[in-house]
Design an enzyme around this catalytic site. Structure first.
Site, PDB file in Angstrom:
ATOM      1  N   TRP A  62       1.836  -4.775  -7.033  1.00 46.83           N
ATOM      2  CA  TRP A  62       0.586  -4.125  -6.509  1.00 46.83           C
ATOM      3  C   TRP A  62       1.082  -3.385  -5.243  1.00 46.83           C
ATOM      4  O   TRP A  62       0.236  -3.252  -4.238  1.00 46.83           O
ATOM      5  CB  TRP A  62      -0.399  -4.942  -6.203  1.00 46.83           C
ATOM      6  CG  TRP A  62      -0.904  -5.729  -7.390  1.00 46.83           C
ATOM      7  CD1 TRP A  62      -1.559  -5.327  -8.688  1.00 46.83           C
ATOM      8  CD2 TRP A  62      -0.680  -7.200  -7.593  1.00 46.83           C
ATOM      9  NE1 TRP A  62      -1.870  -6.204  -9.469  1.00 46.83           N
ATOM     10  CE2 TRP A  62      -1.249  -7.568  -8.982  1.00 46.83           C
ATOM     11  CE3 TRP A  62      -0.142  -8.020  -7.052  1.00 46.83           C
ATOM     12  CZ2 TRP A  62      -1.084  -8.646  -9.658  1.00 46.83           C
ATOM     13  CZ3 TRP A  62      -0.050  -9.420  -7.649  1.00 46.83           C
ATOM     14  CH2 TRP A  62      -0.671  -9.647  -8.793  1.00 46.83           C
ATOM     15  N   HIS A  63       2.377  -3.068  -5.027  1.00 45.99           N
ATOM     16  CA  HIS A  63       2.986  -2.343  -4.065  1.00 45.99           C
ATOM     17  C   HIS A  63       3.335  -0.907  -4.144  1.00 45.99           C
ATOM     18  O   HIS A  63       4.287  -0.437  -3.585  1.00 45.99           O
ATOM     19  CB  HIS A  63       4.201  -2.954  -3.228  1.00 45.99           C
ATOM     20  CG  HIS A  63       3.837  -4.214  -2.987  1.00 45.99           C
ATOM     21  ND1 HIS A  63       4.807  -5.367  -2.532  1.00 45.99           N
ATOM     22  CD2 HIS A  63       2.632  -5.030  -2.785  1.00 45.99           C
ATOM     23  CE1 HIS A  63       4.305  -6.571  -2.052  1.00 45.99           C
ATOM     24  NE2 HIS A  63       3.064  -6.329  -2.139  1.00 45.99           N
ATOM     25  N   TYR A  64       2.508  -0.377  -5.293  1.00 43.91           N
ATOM     26  CA  TYR A  64       2.909   1.096  -5.463  1.00 43.91           C
ATOM     27  C   TYR A  64       2.627   2.104  -4.268  1.00 43.91           C
ATOM     28  O   TYR A  64       1.829   1.888  -3.400  1.00 43.91           O
ATOM     29  CB  TYR A  64       2.114   1.605  -6.524  1.00 43.91           C
ATOM     30  CG  TYR A  64       0.582   1.236  -6.692  1.00 43.91           C
ATOM     31  CD1 TYR A  64      -0.324   2.249  -6.283  1.00 43.91           C
ATOM     32  CD2 TYR A  64       0.023  -0.127  -7.182  1.00 43.91           C
ATOM     33  CE1 TYR A  64      -1.663   2.153  -6.243  1.00 43.91           C
ATOM     34  CE2 TYR A  64      -1.241  -0.329  -7.009  1.00 43.91           C
ATOM     35  CZ  TYR A  64      -2.157   0.713  -6.748  1.00 43.91           C
ATOM     36  OH  TYR A  64      -3.522   0.513  -6.681  1.00 43.91           O
TER      37      TYR A  64
END
Length: 498
Positions: A449-451
């Site tokens: 979830w670090h896009y």
């Protein structure tokens, strides 16, 4: 925070010095800071986090992240074109209100390669402002203590103890969960606002940025948004004011495209009038791949989110979590009757994410309705460097599993042998084979979830985060990043907003 109200209570038109679109990780500290001297409107498409018990507690993390069915869920799911499930925040506080709470400052590589001119004195002051308000030292229990010991045992040196700085080696990072397990997020930073200067509208869905074209230049003049009842509102900026997009790596490029800022040929296919030909909007999108294993331990286990991290010289970040999850019996089991009360099983996970990444993806519209997620392809492992880093990181997981610190988490078999009981895909038996390990990386890829990216510095915005070719429009969020800031981006996004 009495200045937070439902968008239905707002006038159909009003004027502000700054209009911030997105009350997320960067948007909340940005609004609080600007309100000290200016009249600010913060527009958030979701609701308020504090009324949601699962969201506000450490133990509710998985429930919050998987409860994506309703139009009002704080996490909104999306699936990349590769088929990898993902999520984005839809609540005041944004993704900082639904994440695992790990807090760590950016690495030096980020500051040197982000394309921005950083004043490191103000950077440190801004980090400290955030940390005084919402960052805590976690208390390690069984699983996190074992992971710390295992990382040190397999050579992820030195042991740096508790630190908020990014350092190679093994460390205990900060957490936005306090000692009682209560979540804190960027929404908490709004309490430092000047109440007389700020208004926050929740359930306010911004549809587009309003632009004026004088012939010689294009300028942002406001935004149009809708409330829950479907009524339109116009928020306009005063002279020398700005519209600031802080809607995240999906929301900000999506709003740019819907406002007519993007590739001329692409916008024309949607029938969107072109205001500024910006071919790189929606380009240069990245997501750090996550790979790992999960096991059922033979001993009772507590819920623990990421608290310990191992940072290797090879560009891998090794982390772990433990959860107690409900056991589901087979749907048509002959011998197992449904229990009167739920059965819970402990599951522990070891995962790695890679530095960067280098592999480049892209984003495009799925609809002209802003409520519909855009289509995104991250092209995981399309660059061989990312795949090599994943292979090195997953091999390190294998070393961790073979460490003495992990022996207590194996089941004892007949004749005295021990083995792990894996949930899902185990690591390959032959971990020396590059091709086998690379295949494991591709088959088990998921997101951490670090896009980021989509409106990157040097392509869409300049070094002051102003949109190229448009006056009075700025972007302040992770969509401007071309590289992920260290172990976890939330610290740096909150610092950036401040």
């Amino acid at each position: 925070m009495r200045f937070v109200t439902n968008a239905t209570d707002f006038a159909s038109e009003d004027y502000y010095d700054y209009i911030i679109v997105g009350g997320g990780t960067a948007g909340c500290p940005l609004a609080a800071t600007l309100s000290q001297s200016f009249r600010v409107l913060l527009l958030e498409r979701g609701g308020v986090p504090y009324t949601r018990p699962n969201l506000m507690t450490h133990d509710g993390f998985l429930t919050t992240l998987t409860d994506v069915g309703g139009v009002d869920s704080p996490a909104q799911s999306f699936v990349s074109e590769e088929g990898v499930p993902n999520a984005r925040g839809r609540v005041l506080g944004g993704s900082s209100a639904i994440n695992a709470g790990f807090y760590s400052r950016a690495d030096q590589h980020f500051f040197e390669n982000s394309g921005l001119d950083w004043d490191l004195r103000i950077v440190n002051q801004s980090y400290e402002w955030v940390e005084r308000a919402i960052v805590f030292r976690p208390q390690l229990r069984t699983w996190q203590s074992a992971i710390r010991d295992a990382l040190i045992e397999v050579g992820v040196h030195p042991f740096n103890g508790f630190t908020l700085e990014h350092k190679v080696g093994t460390k205990i990072g900060g957490s936005t969960f306090d000692r009682s397990g209560r979540r804190h997020s960027s929404a908490d930073l709004l309490r430092f606002s000047r109440n007389s200067n700020i208004r926050v509208a929740v359930y306010a869905t911004v549809e587009r940025v309003l632009l004026s074209d004088s012939g010689s230049n294009v300028s942002a003049i406001g935004v149009v948004y809708r409330d829950q009842l479907g009524r339109y509102h116009h928020a306009m900026i005063r002279d020398r004011g700005e519209v600031i997009l802080s809607a995240g790596s999906l929301g900000s490029p999506q709003l740019m495209l819907l406002s007519g800022i993007g590739s001329r040929s692409y916008l024309s296919t949607w029938g969107i009038p072109v205001a500024v030909d910006q071919p790189h909007v929606g380009g240069f999108v990245y997501d750090n791949p996550r790979n790992g294993i999960s096991i059922v331990p033979p001993v009772p286990m507590e819920n623990s989110l990421i608290q310990v991290v191992g940072v290797t010289e090879d560009g891998a970040f090794l982390e772990a979590a433990s959860n107690v999850i409900p056991f589901a019996s087979p749907l048509h089991s002959v011998f197992i009757r449904a229990p009167a009360s739920p059965l819970y099983v402990p599951v522990t996970t070891i995962m790695e994410k890679i530095l960067g990444p280098v592999s480049v993806g892209s984003l495009r519209l799925a609809s002209t309705d802003v409520r519909i997620n855009p289509v995104v392809r991250f092209n995981y492992f399309s660059d061989p460097q990312d795949l090599e880093r994943c292979v090195n990181g997953t091999r390190k997981i294998g070393e961790i599993l073979r460490s003495r610190a992990m022996q207590d988490f194996m089941f004892r078999e007949w004749f005295g042998s021990h083995r792990f009981r894996f949930v899902g895909v185990p690591l390959p038996l032959d971990q020396t084979n590059d091709l086998v390990m690379a295949d494991f990386c591709r088959r088990t890829v998921s997101t951490i979830w670090h896009y980021h990216g989509g409106c990157v510095v040097g392509k869409v915005v300049n070094s002051d985060l102003k949109v190229n070719g448009v006056d009075s429009l700025r972007i302040v969020d992770g969509s401007t990043f071309n590289i992920s800031p260290g172990t976890n981006p939330q610290a740096t996004l909150m610092m950036l907003g401040r």
